[in-house]
Scaffold this active site. Structure first.
Site: not given
Ligand code: NAD
Length: 415
Positions: A105, A216, A218-221
């Site tokens: 990392k 959440g 974002g991308n993953a959700g």
């Molecule tokens: P992202 O920034 O696209 O999305 C995060 C989401 O969480 C946003 O919609 C934000 O508004 C929301 N959020 C922030 N604070 C919040 C709260 N208090 N309550 C509810 N929602 C809240 O990030 P992502 O890429 O979707 O990643 C989300 C998680 O998944 C992170 O922990 C990341 O480390 C993990 N992850 C992502 C990937 C990936 O490929 N994107 C891979 C492995 C792990």
């Protein structure tokens, strides 16, 4: 904010797994610390003509099973211990899905939201100049993390290729398709998680077409919202949150419309037909499946006993505290731990490295099929460890990952 030192938590998890595996003292010591840490500074000329010095790190945690793999995070709260913890978790994650990779990392202490595109490009290129000698498809392969993205990866790849005078797209992953990216990366993390949920439903007799909630968006959700229905043949998405608020509809949201609404309005709040609820209500919703996809430590001692979901699929990194793990286990909530549930992303990043090495790119259905196979197999390896060692799923996943890395260290004669 995190109330834990993540690296202390990560080291404690290693000890717990090591005890059950009866590892010797030297192996435990080796696995409890990063193999290699590079700390450096990056001078960047800012738009106002001044020069600012940024502090940066790249950590290779363990490379017994293959070159280090893990993201680069740009964050104002970055610390060496956060990066150590994330590098450590990447080591077990790549091992659980049985990829021929280690864990790593990187990070830069900075506030990317206050920086212009040109300043970010200069910072990204400076980062690579600082670590180029430690990177390579056979040494250490970074990817994006918080506040870095495919554009950051292209700047970094371009700087690396300029330094080594060679075409080397596989040195960084999650690039756009036009410059050596892979099909299927955008969906990969959520897809991997949903595949493991499908397996869990079969084993537990849970109806995958029941209700689900997502913390959440974002991308993953967002991708999980869509893929849950696509891959599991249905399901009713009743509760969703993002940083600005949370919404509920007992009849269910249309995930496609909700994604479009979020993209156009910037939040899920105010989606037509929804009732506002609290952030905690989403985590505590009466659903079959809960996907935490936001922040670390969202499920803690405070709310763990109120979780009603039968399956918790941790797409986020570290959403559950160690105390909450015990509570969920005792309440028979089936947690699919982050190092397994969110491993789809690094799996497809590995596929990208393979495709870049051969300059031969796969169709999306091939990526999906190989990803599904890897995650299904990993899910069942962890299930076997749960049964055999009678431990909760996170410890079982750690046992699988730590055992594989320890074995590679032993075979190499390191311990
Ligand atoms: P992202 O920034 O696209 O999305 C995060 C989401 O969480 C946003 O919609 C934000 O508004 C929301 N959020 C922030 N604070 C919040 C709260 N208090 N309550 C509810 N929602 C809240 O990030 P992502 O890429 O979707 O990643 C989300 C998680 O998944 C992170 O922990 C990341 O480390 C993990 N992850 C992502 C990937 C990936 O490929 N994107 C891979 C492995 C792990």
């Amino acid at each position: 904010m995190e109330s834990y030192n993540s690296f202390n938590v990560a080291q404690k998890q290693i000890l717990d797994a090591a005890k059950i595996l009866n590892l010797d003292a030297a192996t435990i010591d080796l696995l409890s610390w990063p193999q290699n840490e590079v700390k450096f500074t990056i001078p960047v000329r800012m738009d106002n003509g001044s020069v600012k010095i940024f502090h940066a790190w790249r950590i290779r945690y363990n490379t017994a099973r293959g070159p280090a793999k893990g993201g680069i995070r740009f964050h104002p709260d970055e610390t060496v211990d956060t990066i150590r913890a994330l590098a450590c978790w990447m080591t077990w994650k790549t091992a659980v899905v049985d990829l021929p990779l280690g864990g790593g990392k990187g990070g830069v202490l900075c506030d990317p939201k206050s920086m212009s595109l040109r300043e970010l490009e200069n910072l990204s290129r400076g980062y690579i100049r600082g670590v180029a000698e430690h990177l390579g498809i056979d040494k250490d392969i970074p990817a994006p993390d918080v506040y870095t993205n495919p554009q950051t990866m292209v700047w970094m790849m371009d700087e690396y290729e300029t330094i080594v005078h060679r075409h080397q797209p596989g040195v960084l992953t999650d690039k756009p398709l036009q410059v050596g990216g892979t099909q299927g990366r955008r969906d990969a993390t959520a897809r991997g998680g949903v595949v493991t949920v499908g397996e869990a439903c079969k084993i537990l007799g849970v109806n995958p077409k029941g209700k689900y909630a997502i913390q959440g968006f974002g991308n993953a959700g967002q991708r999980a919202a869509l893929l849950h229905q696509e891959l599991l043949g249905g399901g009713t998405l009743v509760a969703v949150s993002d940083s600005r608020g949370a919404i509920y509809n007992p009849k269910g949201f249309n995930p496609k419309e909700l994604v479009t609404y979020k993209l156009t309005s910037g939040s899920i709040v105010g989606f037509p037909g929804s009732a506002p609820i609290s952030h905690d209500d989403v985590l505590e919703a009466d659903v079959e499946v809960l996907y935490p996809a936001a922040l670390e430590n969202s499920i803690s001692e405070r709310n763990a006993s109120k979780i009603k979901a039968k399956i918790v699929c941790e797409l986020a990194n570290g959403p559950t505290t160690p105390e909450a793990d015990e509570i969920l286990y005792n309440n028979r909530v089936h947690v699919i731990p982050d190092i397994l549930a969110s491993a789809g992303g690094v799996t497809v990043s590995y596929f990208e490295m393979v495709q870049d090495s051969y300059s031969f790119f796969w169709d999306e259905d091939v990526v999906h099929q190989r990803l599904d196979q890897k995650l299904t197999k990993a899910y069942h390896s962890v299930q076997e460890a749960i049964k055999e060692k009678k431990v909760h799923p996170r410890l079982a996943a750690m046992i699988v990952g730590v055992a594989r890395v320890a074995e590679a260290c032993k075979l190499r004669g390191w311990v």
